[in-house]
Design a protein around this motif. Structure first.
Motif, PDB file in Angstrom:
ATOM      1  N   ARG A  46      -5.062  13.376  52.463  1.00 60.63           N
ATOM      2  CA  ARG A  46      -5.234  13.322  53.934  1.00 60.63           C
ATOM      3  C   ARG A  46      -6.097  14.380  54.436  1.00 60.63           C
ATOM      4  NH1 ARG A  46       0.459  10.636  55.804  1.00 60.63           N
ATOM      5  NH2 ARG A  46       0.914   9.131  54.149  1.00 60.63           N
ATOM      6  N   ASP A  88      -9.490  16.525  54.464  1.00 64.19           N
ATOM      7  CA  ASP A  88     -10.941  16.900  54.061  1.00 64.19           C
ATOM      8  C   ASP A  88     -11.148  18.309  54.396  1.00 64.19           C
ATOM      9  OD1 ASP A  88     -13.720  17.198  53.756  1.00 64.19           O
ATOM     10  OD2 ASP A  88     -14.139  15.597  54.665  1.00 64.19           O
ATOM     11  N   ARG A 127      -3.105  11.542  58.383  1.00 65.07           N
ATOM     12  CA  ARG A 127      -4.353  10.635  58.549  1.00 65.07           C
ATOM     13  C   ARG A 127      -5.044  10.661  59.622  1.00 65.07           C
ATOM     14  NH1 ARG A 127      -0.152   5.711  58.715  1.00 65.07           N
ATOM     15  NH2 ARG A 127       0.800   7.507  59.998  1.00 65.07           N
ATOM     16  N   PRO A 128      -6.379  10.651  59.547  1.00 63.98           N
ATOM     17  CA  PRO A 128      -7.395  10.565  60.508  1.00 63.98           C
ATOM     18  C   PRO A 128      -6.963   9.682  61.678  1.00 63.98           C
ATOM     19  CG  PRO A 128      -8.531  10.562  58.464  1.00 63.98           C
ATOM     20  CD  PRO A 128      -7.143  10.118  58.078  1.00 63.98           C
ATOM     21  N   TYR A 129      -6.851  10.479  62.937  1.00 62.04           N
ATOM     22  CA  TYR A 129      -6.511   9.586  64.072  1.00 62.04           C
ATOM     23  C   TYR A 129      -7.275   8.255  64.219  1.00 62.04           C
ATOM     24  CZ  TYR A 129      -5.094   8.293  68.667  1.00 62.04           C
ATOM     25  OH  TYR A 129      -4.529   7.624  69.793  1.00 62.04           O
ATOM     26  N   THR A 130      -8.523   8.275  63.963  1.00 62.43           N
ATOM     27  CA  THR A 130      -9.334   7.230  63.986  1.00 62.43           C
ATOM     28  C   THR A 130      -9.177   6.079  63.010  1.00 62.43           C
ATOM     29  OG1 THR A 130     -11.128   8.267  62.750  1.00 62.43           O
ATOM     30  CG2 THR A 130     -11.200   8.433  65.173  1.00 62.43           C
ATOM     31  N   ARG A 131      -8.540   6.306  61.977  1.00 59.89           N
ATOM     32  CA  ARG A 131      -8.034   5.468  60.919  1.00 59.89           C
ATOM     33  C   ARG A 131      -6.755   5.066  60.633  1.00 59.89           C
ATOM     34  NH1 ARG A 131     -10.662   7.121  55.358  1.00 59.89           N
ATOM     35  NH2 ARG A 131      -9.739   5.068  54.982  1.00 59.89           N
ATOM     36  N   LEU A 132      -5.979   5.286  61.808  1.00 60.04           N
ATOM     37  CA  LEU A 132      -4.476   5.104  61.687  1.00 60.04           C
ATOM     38  C   LEU A 132      -3.969   3.751  61.464  1.00 60.04           C
ATOM     39  CD1 LEU A 132      -2.863   7.163  64.543  1.00 60.04           C
ATOM     40  CD2 LEU A 132      -2.858   7.579  62.064  1.00 60.04           C
ATOM     41  N   ASP A 164      -6.045   1.524  59.732  1.00 58.74           N
ATOM     42  CA  ASP A 164      -6.661   0.966  58.562  1.00 58.74           C
ATOM     43  C   ASP A 164      -6.614   1.987  57.286  1.00 58.74           C
ATOM     44  OD1 ASP A 164      -8.428   2.607  59.206  1.00 58.74           O
ATOM     45  OD2 ASP A 164     -10.332   1.263  59.087  1.00 58.74           O
ATOM     46  N   PHE A 165      -5.818   3.270  57.287  1.00 58.86           N
ATOM     47  CA  PHE A 165      -5.877   3.905  56.249  1.00 58.86           C
ATOM     48  C   PHE A 165      -4.685   3.258  55.100  1.00 58.86           C
ATOM     49  CE2 PHE A 165      -4.563   7.835  54.188  1.00 58.86           C
ATOM     50  CZ  PHE A 165      -5.608   8.572  54.142  1.00 58.86           C
ATOM     51  N   LYS A 223      -2.374   1.880  52.625  1.00 62.91           N
ATOM     52  CA  LYS A 223      -0.830   2.179  52.442  1.00 62.91           C
ATOM     53  C   LYS A 223      -0.206   2.890  51.247  1.00 62.91           C
ATOM     54  CE  LYS A 223       2.838  -1.231  53.129  1.00 62.91           C
ATOM     55  NZ  LYS A 223       3.645  -2.589  53.072  1.00 62.91           N
TER      56      LYS A 223
END
Length: 485
Positions: free
Chosen positions: A412, A414, A451-456, A458-459, A461
């Protein structure tokens, strides 16, 4: 069997621990490195027992040294008066909100000054006795001498307010037992007290307890909030005031039930070469340097005194478990008190000595939440000293599991985007990276392993069984799978 209410001193603590099967006795060890090596082997065992050394070579029966006093959850829970049957998870749960409550209530438990106590069974003036009358260990092979102060509590006062501080500073025996150097880190409350005394009086009064209820090591060895007396904090834990006598020379408090205590004065120009010493970072603090040294004015001790040993070293060491648990609870409590929402857990990992690697689990609620949690944690007074890494993880990651934390970092984070560095922060003289003669700054990293906040939404599973499915298989095959998870 005895109860927590029966513990009034180290002997009461030891009696209950023995009844619980938590103590092993070693006889015939030599003070020169054998006590330290045996203790080191013990720390690496799962849930290590406490070790009591007796019949130490060159000393009489009854002059004992205790190590690993709080190296597992059961004995630490006992010491904190939280219970005698706690496991790791139960201890963490029992500690939730407690540090803040103890600090808030501390002023209700001022010390109780008494005329006498067991520590006064034997009192010696300067020159009548020495520290080497006790079986002081040389803990590590590379140490520069014998250290009587490892599980100690060193007492200083603010000369203006009278507020008492207790710190666990390493104390090396000097001048054949007639003196002891006291290695106080510059940023600690005790060092500030000493500097103020030097400005006002040209000397600073000091007392030190060298064997006591391990609770005093807890409060001396962790960052109790500034302005709060560690002895009053201990009183809040106990629910009753700590009884003290006043030193004959300095007038400073000494725990009335201490096993061994000393008192004297520090002077700006009274220093001895000290070290090296195997420190909590896992390295010898480099070389030797001149350290403030107290000429012993009085020695107090009980008959057949017990030294409380707590030597550091490469983790796990004597107090790394205790520090991890206490720092985790204190930092989590302090973080919540800042008003930060969504705090799920904090853990100060033993691999970092309970200071250098902190994991914070949050339930992300807004953009920037993870970085805010990391930056706040990194500079909290309870966390700032020599912290190197703060890793922020999502609530689905157990911050106590180093495996899970590193997994979150690997999947998670980068490295180019999610690692922030802070420079010239509060470091330590014992940092193996510190160059000699350079101020003890350090650099720390805040690692966003959420997890990136903008991808919560669709990150990907996580590929693991649900809690319900885990419970189902545990119920079906408890004997094979262990019955718990």
């Amino acid at each position: 069997m005895g109860s927590l209410d029966d513990i009034n001193d180290l002997r009461g603590w030891l009696e209950l621990a023995e009844k619980l099967g938590e103590v092993r006795t070693i006889t015939g060890a030599h003070w020169d490195k054998e006590i330290g090596a045996a203790s080191e082997v013990n720390y690496k065992r799962p849930s290590p027992p406490a070790l009591l050394f007796d019949d130490i070579v060159g000393y009489g029966t009854g002059q004992r040294v205790l190590t690993a006093s709080m190296a597992n959850a059961r004995r630490l829970g006992m010491t904190l008066r939280l219970g005698t049957d706690l496991d790791d998870r139960g201890l963490v749960e029992a500690l939730r909100t407690r540090p803040g409550e103890w600090a808030a209530n501390a002023s209700r438990y001022p010390v109780r000054v008494v005329e006498t106590g067991p520590v006064r069974e034997n009192v010696f003036a300067a020159g009548e006795a020495g520290l080497l009358d006790f079986p002081v260990p040389q803990w590590h092979e590379g140490d520069g001498g014998r250290y009587i102060g490892t599980g100690c509590a060193v007492f200083t006062t603010d000369p203006e307010t009278g507020v008492l501080n207790a710190g666990a500073y390493r104390m090396q025996v000097q001048n054949d037992g007639r003196a002891a150097s006291i290695n106080i880190e510059a940023g600690k409350h005790g060092a500030a007290h000493v500097r103020e005394w030097f400005k006002r009086e040209g000397r600073a009064p000091v007392t030190a307890s060298l064997g006591h209820d391990p609770l005093l090591l807890v409060v001396a060895g962790t960052e109790v909030p500034g302005g709060v007396s560690e002895l009053e904090y201990a009183g809040a834990v106990l629910g009753r005031p700590v009884e003290v006598i006043l030193g004959e020379v300095t007038g400073l408090p000494i725990p009335a039930t201490a096993e061994i205590a000393v008192e004297g004065w520090l002077y700006p120009d009274r220093k001895e070469q000290e070290g090296p010493f195997g420190e909590w970072t896992g390295y010898y603090s480099g070389g030797t340097e001149a350290v403030l040294t107290m000429d012993i004015e009085r020695i107090y001790h009980r008959d057949n005194p017990i030294q409380l040993g707590a030597p550091p070293g490469k983790p796990p060491h004597d107090y790394s478990y205790m520090r991890s648990v206490m720092k985790s609870a204190m930092i989590q409590d302090a973080l919540i008190r800042t008003g930060l929402p969504g705090v799920e857990g904090v853990w100060a990992h033993e691999a970092g000595g309970g200071r250098q690697l902190l994991a914070v689990a949050i339930n992300q609620q807004y953009a920037g939440h993870a970085r805010q949690a990391g930056y706040l944690t990194s500079q909290l007074p309870a966390a700032a000293y020599m912290n190197k890494f703060v890793v922020v993880v999502d609530a689905d990651v157990d911050p106590r599991s180093l495996n899970d934390v590193v997994w979150a970092m690997c999947t998670r984070t980068d490295p180019a985007e999610d690692i922030e560095t802070m420079r010239q922060t509060w470091g330590s003289r014992v940092d193996p990276l510190r160059e000699k003669g350079v101020p003890p700054f350090n650099t720390r990293a805040v690692i966003d392993a959420c997890r990136p906040y903008t991808r919560l939404a669709d990150f990907p599973k996580v590929a693991e069984a649900s809690r319900e499915l885990i419970d189902q298989v545990l119920r079906r095959w408890p004997d094979v799978l262990g019955g718990s998870w």
